[in-house]
Design a protein around this motif. Structure first.
Motif, mmCIF file in Angstrom:
data_model
loop_
_atom_site.group_PDB
_atom_site.id
_atom_site.type_symbol
_atom_site.label_atom_id
_atom_site.label_comp_id
_atom_site.label_asym_id
_atom_site.label_seq_id
_atom_site.Cartn_x
_atom_site.Cartn_y
_atom_site.Cartn_z
ATOM 1 N N THR A 103 24.446 -101.014 -126.526
ATOM 2 C CA THR A 103 25.726 -101.245 -127.199
ATOM 3 C C THR A 103 26.636 -102.216 -126.451
ATOM 4 O O THR A 103 27.549 -102.788 -127.059
ATOM 5 N N SER A 104 26.412 -102.413 -125.170
ATOM 6 C CA SER A 104 27.261 -103.333 -124.412
ATOM 7 C C SER A 104 27.189 -104.763 -124.952
ATOM 8 O O SER A 104 28.154 -105.523 -124.843
ATOM 9 N N TYR A 105 26.062 -105.121 -125.548
ATOM 10 C CA TYR A 105 25.941 -106.466 -126.093
ATOM 11 C C TYR A 105 26.839 -106.675 -127.308
ATOM 12 O O TYR A 105 27.147 -107.811 -127.667
ATOM 13 N N LEU A 106 27.248 -105.586 -127.949
ATOM 14 C CA LEU A 106 28.221 -105.714 -129.038
ATOM 15 C C LEU A 106 29.541 -106.267 -128.499
ATOM 16 O O LEU A 106 30.201 -107.079 -129.157
ATOM 17 N N ASN A 107 29.948 -105.808 -127.319
ATOM 18 C CA ASN A 107 31.176 -106.325 -126.709
ATOM 19 C C ASN A 107 31.063 -107.806 -126.409
ATOM 20 O O ASN A 107 32.042 -108.561 -126.547
ATOM 21 N N GLU A 108 29.872 -108.246 -125.997
ATOM 22 C CA GLU A 108 29.681 -109.664 -125.701
ATOM 23 C C GLU A 108 29.755 -110.500 -126.981
ATOM 24 O O GLU A 108 30.371 -111.575 -127.008
ATOM 25 N N ALA A 109 29.129 -109.989 -128.039
ATOM 26 C CA ALA A 109 29.220 -110.686 -129.330
ATOM 27 C C ALA A 109 30.676 -110.754 -129.782
ATOM 28 O O ALA A 109 31.147 -111.795 -130.264
ATOM 29 N N PHE A 110 31.390 -109.647 -129.605
ATOM 30 C CA PHE A 110 32.801 -109.615 -130.002
ATOM 31 C C PHE A 110 33.620 -110.650 -129.232
ATOM 32 O O PHE A 110 34.504 -111.306 -129.795
ATOM 33 N N SER A 111 33.354 -110.825 -127.940
ATOM 34 C CA SER A 111 34.109 -111.776 -127.121
ATOM 35 C C SER A 111 34.018 -113.191 -127.682
ATOM 36 O O SER A 111 35.024 -113.910 -127.766
ATOM 37 N N PHE A 112 32.818 -113.599 -128.064
ATOM 38 C CA PHE A 112 32.646 -114.954 -128.585
ATOM 39 C C PHE A 112 33.222 -115.101 -129.987
ATOM 40 O O PHE A 112 33.872 -116.106 -130.302
ATOM 41 N N TYR A 113 32.988 -114.093 -130.846
ATOM 42 C CA TYR A 113 33.567 -114.159 -132.193
ATOM 43 C C TYR A 113 35.092 -114.157 -132.135
ATOM 44 O O TYR A 113 35.755 -114.868 -132.894
ATOM 45 N N SER A 114 35.643 -113.362 -131.245
ATOM 46 C CA SER A 114 37.093 -113.284 -131.114
ATOM 47 C C SER A 114 37.671 -114.614 -130.635
ATOM 48 O O SER A 114 38.719 -115.071 -131.111
ATOM 49 N N ALA A 115 36.977 -115.256 -129.696
ATOM 50 C CA ALA A 115 37.456 -116.539 -129.166
ATOM 51 C C ALA A 115 37.494 -117.612 -130.251
ATOM 52 O O ALA A 115 38.396 -118.459 -130.283
ATOM 53 N N ILE A 116 36.522 -117.590 -131.148
ATOM 54 C CA ILE A 116 36.491 -118.577 -132.237
ATOM 55 C C ILE A 116 37.768 -118.477 -133.064
ATOM 56 O O ILE A 116 38.383 -119.487 -133.419
ATOM 57 N N ARG A 117 38.182 -117.259 -133.351
ATOM 58 C CA ARG A 117 39.388 -117.055 -134.159
ATOM 59 C C ARG A 117 40.651 -117.378 -133.372
ATOM 60 O O ARG A 117 41.567 -118.057 -133.863
ATOM 61 N N GLN A 118 40.709 -116.922 -132.128
ATOM 62 C CA GLN A 118 41.901 -117.142 -131.309
ATOM 63 C C GLN A 118 42.122 -118.618 -131.006
ATOM 64 O O GLN A 118 43.264 -119.084 -130.939
ATOM 65 N N ARG A 119 41.034 -119.367 -130.821
ATOM 66 C CA ARG A 119 41.144 -120.787 -130.467
ATOM 67 C C ARG A 119 41.044 -121.710 -131.691
ATOM 68 O O ARG A 119 40.993 -122.931 -131.535
ATOM 69 N N SER A 120 40.990 -121.093 -132.884
ATOM 70 C CA SER A 120 41.017 -121.857 -134.146
ATOM 71 C C SER A 120 39.934 -122.933 -134.192
ATOM 72 O O SER A 120 40.172 -124.055 -134.648
ATOM 73 N N TYR A 121 38.736 -122.588 -133.728
ATOM 74 C CA TYR A 121 37.654 -123.565 -133.719
ATOM 75 C C TYR A 121 37.298 -124.055 -135.115
ATOM 76 O O TYR A 121 36.860 -125.194 -135.298
ATOM 77 N N TYR A 122 37.448 -123.186 -136.127
ATOM 78 C CA TYR A 122 37.083 -123.566 -137.484
ATOM 79 C C TYR A 122 38.287 -124.010 -138.320
ATOM 80 O O TYR A 122 38.151 -124.210 -139.531
ATOM 81 N N PHE A 123 39.430 -124.191 -137.701
ATOM 82 C CA PHE A 123 40.654 -124.471 -138.465
ATOM 83 C C PHE A 123 40.548 -125.767 -139.264
ATOM 84 O O PHE A 123 40.948 -125.831 -140.433
ATOM 85 N N GLN A 124 40.000 -126.812 -138.653
ATOM 86 C CA GLN A 124 39.942 -128.122 -139.301
ATOM 87 C C GLN A 124 38.917 -128.198 -140.435
ATOM 88 O O GLN A 124 38.927 -129.149 -141.220
ATOM 89 N N VAL A 125 38.038 -127.192 -140.516
ATOM 90 C CA VAL A 125 36.988 -127.208 -141.537
ATOM 91 C C VAL A 125 37.592 -127.301 -142.936
ATOM 92 O O VAL A 125 37.062 -127.984 -143.820
ATOM 93 N N ASN A 126 38.705 -126.605 -143.161
ATOM 94 C CA ASN A 126 39.314 -126.572 -144.499
ATOM 95 C C ASN A 126 39.864 -127.938 -144.922
ATOM 96 O O ASN A 126 40.143 -128.147 -146.098
ATOM 97 N N LYS A 127 40.033 -128.855 -143.968
ATOM 98 C CA LYS A 127 40.574 -130.173 -144.301
ATOM 99 C C LYS A 127 39.475 -131.193 -144.604
ATOM 100 O O LYS A 127 39.772 -132.330 -144.956
ATOM 101 N N GLU A 128 38.218 -130.782 -144.410
ATOM 102 C CA GLU A 128 37.108 -131.691 -144.664
ATOM 103 C C GLU A 128 36.490 -131.366 -146.012
ATOM 104 O O GLU A 128 36.400 -130.207 -146.421
ATOM 105 N N ASP A 129 36.051 -132.385 -146.689
ATOM 106 C CA ASP A 129 35.479 -132.221 -148.023
ATOM 107 C C ASP A 129 33.982 -131.918 -147.928
ATOM 108 O O ASP A 129 33.132 -132.632 -148.476
ATOM 109 N N ARG A 130 33.669 -130.860 -147.200
ATOM 110 C CA ARG A 130 32.275 -130.486 -146.968
ATOM 111 C C ARG A 130 32.120 -128.976 -147.179
ATOM 112 O O ARG A 130 32.391 -128.180 -146.278
ATOM 113 N N PRO A 131 31.688 -128.547 -148.358
ATOM 114 C CA PRO A 131 31.601 -127.109 -148.645
ATOM 115 C C PRO A 131 30.656 -126.361 -147.713
ATOM 116 O O PRO A 131 30.863 -125.183 -147.430
ATOM 117 N N GLU A 132 29.625 -127.062 -147.201
ATOM 118 C CA GLU A 132 28.675 -126.374 -146.325
ATOM 119 C C GLU A 132 29.328 -125.925 -145.016
ATOM 120 O O GLU A 132 28.928 -124.920 -144.423
#
Length: 548
Positions: A103-132
Motif C-alpha cells: 500500500t505504500s506505493y499508493l502514497n507515491e502515486a498520490f505524490s506525483f498525481y497531486s503535484a500535477i494538479r498543484q503545479r498546473s502541468y495540464y493547465f495550458q492543454v485547454n488552450k490548445e486545439d487538440r482534443p487528444e
C-alpha cells in the motif's frame, strides 16, 4: 530549436542535452508501452522489467529537472509534457501496488498525481486545439480519483469529481466528440461509489469523518498463553467481482473495494522512511511488509479465473493459504439430476462475452449439460490440495455448502445468506451486507439498525466494546473442545474482524463448510449478551428479538 536558429548555432553541450533527453523520453515510452505485454499473474516474471522502467523514468525525471532551462529554450518543452511524465510515474507506482499489494506505493502515486494538479502541468492543454491532449487530462483525473479512493481521501475525491465534471463539460462543448456519454458515465459511477457507504460517522460540527477499515495492530483476537495452533500465513488472495448492477468504478466493484482493504495494512509514507520529504522523485522500495498478494479480477471469464487460480496455486509458499473471495451473481441449475455432484447445484457467474465454442456461437444449451459460464464448486476441488479459504457472497452461495475436502488440507468456506429478514432493507446495489460485515462489523450493524449516521464519540465507544467482543470470540473458539481443527489452523492468519450474523430464514446457509459448534460460538450466551449490550446505543432491540 527556435526561430531561424539552425542546429549549428546551438552549443554542442546544449545539443547533447536535447539528444539525451529525446533518447530517455523515447526509451521511457517504449518500456511503458511494453508493460501491457507482461503477464498479469505470477510474482517473478515482471519484476526485472518493472525495475528497468522505473530506472529510466527516474533518470528522465531528474534530467528534465536539472536541464529545464535548456529544454525549454532549445527543445520547446511544454508543461503538459512534464505532466505526462509525472502521470506515467504515478501510473507505474499504482500498477506496482496492484502487483505487490504494498500500500505504500499508493502514497507515491498520490505524490506525483497531486503535484500535477498543484503545479498546473495540464493547465495550458485547454488552450490548445487538440482534443487528444484534453483526453490525457481527463484520464489523469480518473486515475487520480482511483488512488484517492484507495487512500480514503474522500474530501479530495469530491473536489476532483467537481473539477473533472467541469473539464468534461468544457471538452464536450469545444469539440464535437463521440465519447461524451462515456465520460458522463464515469462521473455517475464515481459519484455512486463515494455515496455507497450506508452509514457515515459525524463529528461535533456535523462534518463527515473518514474511518479506515484497513488492518491495524490488535485487530486479530490474541491467543491465550501457551495456545498452539497452526502456523499458516495468508499469502495470496483472489478477489473476484461479478455482480450485476453493483456500484463500481474503474473495474472495481464496491464489494471488491471493501474486501481488498480488509486484507491490507495502512500505507506508510516512503518519503518519511527515506528522508526525502518535500521532494518529488521516485523512491526506493520500502522494507518488506506482510500484506498478502492479491489479484483483483473484475468480471473475469472462466478461462481467466482458472488461469489466475492456477498461477496462485503454483506459487503458493509452504505453510501458506490461498484465499478466494467470490462476489458474484448466482447461477442456478436448470434441470434435475438423479446424482447430485459438485456440478449439479450451479455456482457463481463468470463473464459470458466469449460465448463461442469451436468457432460457433452457442444458441441453446441442453438441459442435461452444465452451465459453462459459471464457477462450480467442483472447479475449486483441484486447489484443495493446499490450504484454502473460500468466501462466497452470492445469491447461490448454497451451491458451495457441500464442498468436499478431498485431500485433508485445511479448508474453510464462508457462505453468505441468500435471503435476509424483511426488516433489513435490501441495498445490494450499494454492496452486499455480508461483505460489509467482513469489512466493518460496526458499519454493517449500524446499517441493519436503519441508521444513516453515527456520532464519533458513540462510534469510538462501540469500537472499543467490539475489541472486547473479538477477544471473547477468540477465546470461545480456542477453548472449544468440539471445534474442527481447520478453524484453529486459520485463526492466526485471519485478517478479518470476527463477526457472525445469523438470519432467521430457511434460506440462510451454514456459515462454513465445517460447522462451528453452535453452543460454543454463535449461540453462546456470552456472545448474545454482547450483541444485546450494543443495542441500546442504536435503539434497535426489536430487530434482534430472535436471540432473546
Amino acid at each position: 530549436m527556435t526561430g531561424a536558429e539552425t542546429e549549428d548555432d546551438i552549443p554542442l553541450g546544449e545539443r547533447k542535452t536535447v539528444t539525451d533527453f529525446c533518447y530517455l523520453l523515447d526509451k521511457s515510452k517504449q518500456l511503458f508501452n511494453g508493460l501491457r505485454d507482461l503477464p498479469q499473474y505470477g510474482h517473478k516474471q515482471w519484476q526485472s522489467y518493472f525495475g528497468r522502467t522505473f530506472d529510466v523514468y527516474t533518470k528522465l525525471w531528474k534530467f528534465q529537472q536539472q536541464h529545464r532551462q535548456v529544454l525549454d529554450s532549445r527543445y520547446g518543452l511544454k508543461r503538459w509534457q512534464i505532466g505526462e511524465v509525472a502521470s506515467k510515474i504515478g501510473q507505474l507506482y499504482y500498477h506496482y501496488y496492484l502487483r505487490t499489494s504494498e500500500t505504500s506505493y499508493l502514497n507515491e502515486a498520490f505524490s506525483f498525481y497531486s503535484a500535477i494538479r498543484q503545479r498546473s502541468y495540464y493547465f495550458q492543454v485547454n488552450k490548445e486545439d487538440r482534443p487528444e491532449l484534453v483526453v490525457k487530462k481527463l484520464r489523469y483525473y480518473a486515475r487520480y480519483i482511483v488512488v484517492c479512493l484507495l487512500l480514503n481521501k474522500m474530501d479530495l475525491v469530491k473536489v476532483l469529481v467537481k473539477e473533472l465534471s467541469e473539464e468534461i463539460e468544457d471538452y464536450t462543448q469545444r469539440f464535437n466528440t463521440e465519447d461524451q456519454l462515456e465520460w458522463n458515465l464515469v462521473l455517475q459511477e464515481v459519484a455512486a461509489f463515494v455515496e455507497a457507504d450506508p452509514v457515515v460517522v459525524l463529528n461535533d460540527n456535523n462534518s463527515v469523518i473518514v474511518i479506515s477499515n484497513r488492518l491495524q495492530e490488535g485487530s486479530v483476537p490474541p491467543l491465550e498463553q501457551g495456545m498452539v495452533v497452526g502456523q499458516l500465513i495468508l499469502a495470496d488472495a483472489l478477489i473476484i467481482g461479478n455482480c450485476n448492477n453493483q456500484v463500481k468504478f474503474s473495474e472495481l466493484t464496491i464489494d471488491m473495494f471493501r474486501m481488498l482493504q480488509a486484507l491490507e495494512r495502512e500505507p506508510v509514507n516512503l518519503a518519511t522512511q527515506t528522508s526525502k520529504q518535500g521532494t518529488l522523485e521516485p523512491n526506493e522500495k520500502p522494507a518488506k511488509r506482510e500484506n498478502p498478494h492479491k489479484y483483483l479480477l473484475y468480471k473475469p471469464t472462466f478461462s481467466q479465473l482458472f488461469t489466475f487460480l492456477s498461477a496462485s496455486f503454483k506459487e503458493l509458499p509452504a505453510n501458506s493459504v490461498l484465499l478466494v473471495y467470490l462476489s458474484a451473481t448466482g447461477v442456478f441449475p436448470t434441470g434435475h439430476s438423479d446424482y447430485e455432484g459438485p456440478y449439479d447445484f450451479g455456482g457463481v457467474l463468470t463473464n459470458t462475452n466469449r460465448d463461442v465454442v469451436n468457432g460457433e456461437t452457442v444458441q441453446k444449451r441442453n438441459q442435461a449439460q452444465k452451465e459453462m459460464h459459471c464457477l462450480h464448486p467442483g472447479d475449486l476441488f483441484p486447489f484443495t490440495r493446499k490450504p484454502l479459504f473460500v468466501i462466497v457472497d452470492s445469491s447461490n452461495s448454497t451451491a458451495f455448502k457441500n464442498f468436499t475436502n478431498l485431500f485433508g488440507q485445511p479448508l474453510v468456506c464462508l457462505l453468505s445468506p441468500t435471503a435476509y429478514p424483511k426488516s433489513v432493507q435490501d441495498q445490494s446495489q450499494r454492496g452486499s451486507l455480508f461483505t460489509l460485515f467482513l469489512y466493518s462489523p460496526l458499519l454493517a450493524f449500524s446499517s441493519v439498525c436503519g441508521l444513516n449516521s453515527v456520532r464519533r464519540g458513540l462510534w469510538d465507544r462501540a469500537q472499543e466494546f467490539l475489541r472486547k467482543v473479538y477477544r471473547d470470540i477468540g477465546q470461545m473458539i480456542t477453548r472449544s473442545r468440539s471445534i474442527d481443527q481447520a478453524f484453529l489452523q486459520f485463526l492466526v492468519m485471519s485478517s478479518f474482524d470476527c463477526c457472525w450474523i445469523r438470519c432467521r430464514s430457511p434460506e440462510a446457509p451454514r456459515v462454513a463448510l465445517l460447522e462451528l459448534p453452535n453452543r460454543d460460538t454463535v449461540e453462546s450466551s456470552l456472545l448474545q449478551k454482547h450483541i444485546l449490550s450494543l443495542q441500546p446505543c442504536w435503539t434497535c432491540r426489536a430487530l434482534f428479538g430472535m436471540i432473546h
